[in-house]
Write an enzyme that holds these catalytic residues in place. Sequence first.
Site, PDB file in Angstrom:
ATOM      1  N   GLU A 277       8.071  14.227 -19.388  1.00 30.35           N
ATOM      2  CA  GLU A 277       7.617  13.750 -20.559  1.00 30.35           C
ATOM      3  C   GLU A 277       8.581  12.550 -21.158  1.00 30.35           C
ATOM      4  O   GLU A 277       8.112  11.741 -21.854  1.00 30.35           O
ATOM      5  CB  GLU A 277       7.606  14.877 -21.554  1.00 30.35           C
ATOM      6  CG  GLU A 277       6.558  14.873 -22.667  1.00 30.35           C
ATOM      7  CD  GLU A 277       6.441  16.206 -23.477  1.00 30.35           C
ATOM      8  OE1 GLU A 277       5.423  16.571 -23.364  1.00 30.35           O
ATOM      9  OE2 GLU A 277       7.296  16.582 -24.341  1.00 30.35           O
ATOM     10  N   CYS A 302       2.797  20.923 -24.866  1.00 29.29           N
ATOM     11  CA  CYS A 302       2.941  22.373 -24.121  1.00 29.29           C
ATOM     12  C   CYS A 302       2.252  23.382 -24.851  1.00 29.29           C
ATOM     13  O   CYS A 302       2.119  24.584 -24.244  1.00 29.29           O
ATOM     14  CB  CYS A 302       4.414  22.531 -24.060  1.00 29.29           C
ATOM     15  SG  CYS A 302       5.509  21.209 -24.221  1.00 29.29           S
ATOM     16  N   SER A 322       0.810  13.752 -24.981  1.00 26.28           N
ATOM     17  CA  SER A 322       1.498  13.436 -23.777  1.00 26.28           C
ATOM     18  C   SER A 322       0.456  14.069 -22.631  1.00 26.28           C
ATOM     19  O   SER A 322      -0.264  14.756 -22.845  1.00 26.28           O
ATOM     20  CB  SER A 322       2.691  14.185 -23.522  1.00 26.28           C
ATOM     21  OG  SER A 322       3.117  14.314 -22.097  1.00 26.28           O
ATOM     22  N   LYS A 361      -3.027  30.558 -24.066  1.00 29.27           N
ATOM     23  CA  LYS A 361      -2.915  29.957 -22.696  1.00 29.27           C
ATOM     24  C   LYS A 361      -3.824  30.856 -21.847  1.00 29.27           C
ATOM     25  O   LYS A 361      -4.080  30.470 -20.509  1.00 29.27           O
ATOM     26  CB  LYS A 361      -1.165  30.340 -22.276  1.00 29.27           C
ATOM     27  CG  LYS A 361      -0.430  29.436 -22.875  1.00 29.27           C
ATOM     28  CD  LYS A 361       0.905  29.318 -22.510  1.00 29.27           C
ATOM     29  CE  LYS A 361       1.612  28.007 -22.463  1.00 29.27           C
ATOM     30  NZ  LYS A 361       2.429  27.762 -23.688  1.00 29.27           N
ATOM     31  N   GLU A 364      -6.514  28.568 -21.732  1.00 24.74           N
ATOM     32  CA  GLU A 364      -5.917  27.124 -21.091  1.00 24.74           C
ATOM     33  C   GLU A 364      -6.353  27.217 -19.556  1.00 24.74           C
ATOM     34  O   GLU A 364      -6.790  26.333 -18.935  1.00 24.74           O
ATOM     35  CB  GLU A 364      -4.508  26.993 -21.508  1.00 24.74           C
ATOM     36  CG  GLU A 364      -3.993  25.688 -20.771  1.00 24.74           C
ATOM     37  CD  GLU A 364      -2.364  25.721 -20.782  1.00 24.74           C
ATOM     38  OE1 GLU A 364      -1.749  26.543 -20.770  1.00 24.74           O
ATOM     39  OE2 GLU A 364      -1.950  24.787 -20.926  1.00 24.74           O
ATOM     40  N   GLU A 369      -9.500  21.462 -16.407  1.00 29.32           N
ATOM     41  CA  GLU A 369      -8.303  20.206 -15.974  1.00 29.32           C
ATOM     42  C   GLU A 369      -7.411  21.086 -15.421  1.00 29.32           C
ATOM     43  O   GLU A 369      -6.422  20.466 -14.934  1.00 29.32           O
ATOM     44  CB  GLU A 369      -8.067  19.667 -17.622  1.00 29.32           C
ATOM     45  CG  GLU A 369      -9.236  18.995 -18.007  1.00 29.32           C
ATOM     46  CD  GLU A 369     -10.003  19.860 -19.165  1.00 29.32           C
ATOM     47  OE1 GLU A 369     -10.154  20.948 -18.963  1.00 29.32           O
ATOM     48  OE2 GLU A 369     -10.412  19.176 -20.254  1.00 29.32           O
ATOM     49  N   CYS A 518       6.931  29.408 -30.333  1.00 26.82           N
ATOM     50  CA  CYS A 518       6.460  30.326 -29.260  1.00 26.82           C
ATOM     51  C   CYS A 518       6.985  31.717 -29.558  1.00 26.82           C
ATOM     52  O   CYS A 518       6.692  32.806 -29.555  1.00 26.82           O
ATOM     53  CB  CYS A 518       7.022  30.015 -27.967  1.00 26.82           C
ATOM     54  SG  CYS A 518       6.478  28.438 -27.365  1.00 26.82           S
TER      55      CYS A 518
END
Lengths: 594, 167
Positions: A277, A302, A322, A361, A364, A369, A518
């Site tokens: 990054e 993230c 990003s 997540k 995710e 992707e 988090c």
Amino acid sequence: MINLTINGKSVSVPEGVTILEAAKQNNIYIPNLCYLEGVHKFGSCRLCVVEVEGARTLQASCMVPAREGMVVRTNTEKTRKARKALYELILSDHPKDCLSCERNRSCELQEMGDILGVTEARYNGEKSKGRIDISPSITRDMSKCILCRRCITVCNQIQNVGVLNAQNRGFETVIGTAMDLPLNTVNCAYCGQCTIVCPVGALKETDAIQDVWNAINDKNKRVVVQVAPAIRVAIGEDLGYEPGNIVTGKLATALRELGFDDVFDTNFTADLTIIEEGTEFLTRVKNALTGGQATLPMITSCSPGWIKYVEHSFPEKLDHLSTCKSPHTMLGALAKSYYAEKIKIDPKDMYVVSVMPCTAKKYEVSRPEMQNNGVPNVDAVLTTRELAKMIKEAGIDFRNLDDAQFDNPLGLSSGAADIFGVTGGVMEAALRTVYELVTGRQLPFDKLHVTPIVGLQQIKEAEFTIENPLEAYKFLDGVTVKVAVTSGLSGAKVLLEQIAKGESPYHFIEVMGCPGGCISGGGQPRPTTPEIRQKRLEAIYREDEGKELRKSHENKYVTKLYEEFLKEPNGHKSHELLHTHYTKRGKFNEYIIK
Amino acid sequence: MSSEALSCQCCCDEESDQQKYQRIAEIIEKYKNREGSLIQVLHLSQSIYGYLPLELQIFIADHMDKPLSEVSGVITFYSFFSTQPRGKHTIRVCMGTACYVRGGKKLIDRLEGILGVSVGSTTEDKKFTFEIARCIGACGLAPAMMIDDVVFKQVNPDKLESILAKY
Ligand code: SF4
Ligand code: SF4
Ligand code: SF4
Ligand code: FES
Ligand code: FES
């Protein structure tokens, strides 16, 4: 200050507080259920009723402000009876299958029965029909909902998403999406903040525990596990520790005892993320300063709840993100390529489990992707809460475990990786590396902490001017770099609106979808109060400061990874495995329905 | 055939959906920034469109910059909003205590037979939407019912057909 009497005791409290708060400040406990300190006041359960002299009826103490001269009684035959009756009314429309409920022994409704001394359930009413809605991240079982509406406040006011609201009226009232649409068809970010505040078993993560047991039991699978930075400072809370304890070493041992073949650390790919990054950022800045095309500010990527939020709410602004995958997806991708090659295993026979503080997540890893060659980078995501359950289920005596290390080559990390778990941490980690890369000097902050962006405020900013850069970065000489950090989707909305209007003064922005980052993710132990959040934050910075390595670029296994496999940051292999693109969705999913 | 010819031949003076949405957009523009205007917007939208289906709710949520769940929450809270297409006329049979005791249920049974639909639905020819009401203030002359704004008192089930015939 105002003066009032509670249970015969004269007390003084600041103006504007409620009776409940006034009592609490003076160590008088009033039972309450729907109220959530600092977050939510709605007055729906009425368990907090008290007698106020001169008032005809009992008063809900969480709603009524304390007033000068008030005489309040919190503990009378009348209040006790009323609370029990109200509680029994809630029970009359509740499934009461505690023994097999996911919140057994961590349920606020159950606990309240104990506090109130309820020994019977006299009313047996019609049960409102509860529907179970299972999305990749969140499962809603509305038969357990007690209509406290905490989730509504969190989803609308704190996260500013507004997926949940009260629908219908009277007995038919349900907390839900518009027209009862399944959660996976609306603009839910899957942040899971609603699951943290739900007092009962109505909102929870979608369970992955059995899938993981199945993989562990499968003799033909190499089962790899990794843990996110924020797990080590929080999971202790579900295993008998006080908040703020760091249990990294025991965690590694427990994972081996559960039967995982390789115990890796997402921290390793957090360090790697900084290299990828950071390089991406410098390339964008260089292009911008040398007359080329570049989208700035660049925003961190993230946090998958944050990503989904942008895809719904600002589909035209995806270029600002990003292209780096989130650290645990990077680790999955490397485990199934770099590491699989090393141990001569077919990636199809590898099963990667991520233990995350996050419900988003789970979703995710199901995204197309997040696959390479038709194999998902990560196969299953467990929340912190789920891993704690597995440890209990396996009968592991966590407190008495020995400390151990994570496995290499995907286990070593710097302190910069630890702070990925807290708001401001990714930015600080990036600056530690980028500044040094550009100037050859260490980031000029005490203990390497970029103090203006440390802490739990909603939007934080910092700026510094680059002086005397190394030859290769001469184009940055005298440039003032402006960065901003936010956590929680309300703050993200503010920064995105600036960008949409073309008024953003920043070059680099860090966004984490959950308020505080988090450490207070949607998959973390319940409850997450401001005090607990603060303790987890301090623990993360302790873990960072306790490490010999403090900067991502000093991680020698990362260096080795580049030498042996990736070759160069943002190179061909990196792009194939570690970078991704995003999907335009729109607030009503209008882009993907077409 | 040109699209123009396609769009208007049968329903001559009826507004197209597009025109209706256009009018609703204008209303929202006017009310948008007023505090608490959502209910008004929904009222006016329903009077233009007839009912408030999901697509229209999305249109309103989008143009008012409000969460869709809030819009649908308001719609489902108030009984005068409907998410289903409505008939030209609304029949409401009172099921308040007095009417219930004095034969309201019988009216419902009969009407279900005559209209061919159950309570809460609209007849196939879109003529009547059939609902129940809670006390419409004619308790002394129960059982009562309403068709649009007209109250019918002491309704004789055998007269229902002739009452409906006037609509
Ligand atoms: S939500 Fe609480 S009270 Fe309800 S069944 Fe589960 S544990 Fe029992
Ligand atoms: S997961 Fe987040 S966005 Fe989705 S309903 Fe819960 S609080 Fe709202
Ligand atoms: S789902 Fe949970 S948080 Fe939301 S209203 Fe119901 S009980 Fe409360
Ligand atoms: S705690 Fe006061 S009404 Fe629920
Ligand atoms: S009960 Fe029917 S009019 Fe009052």
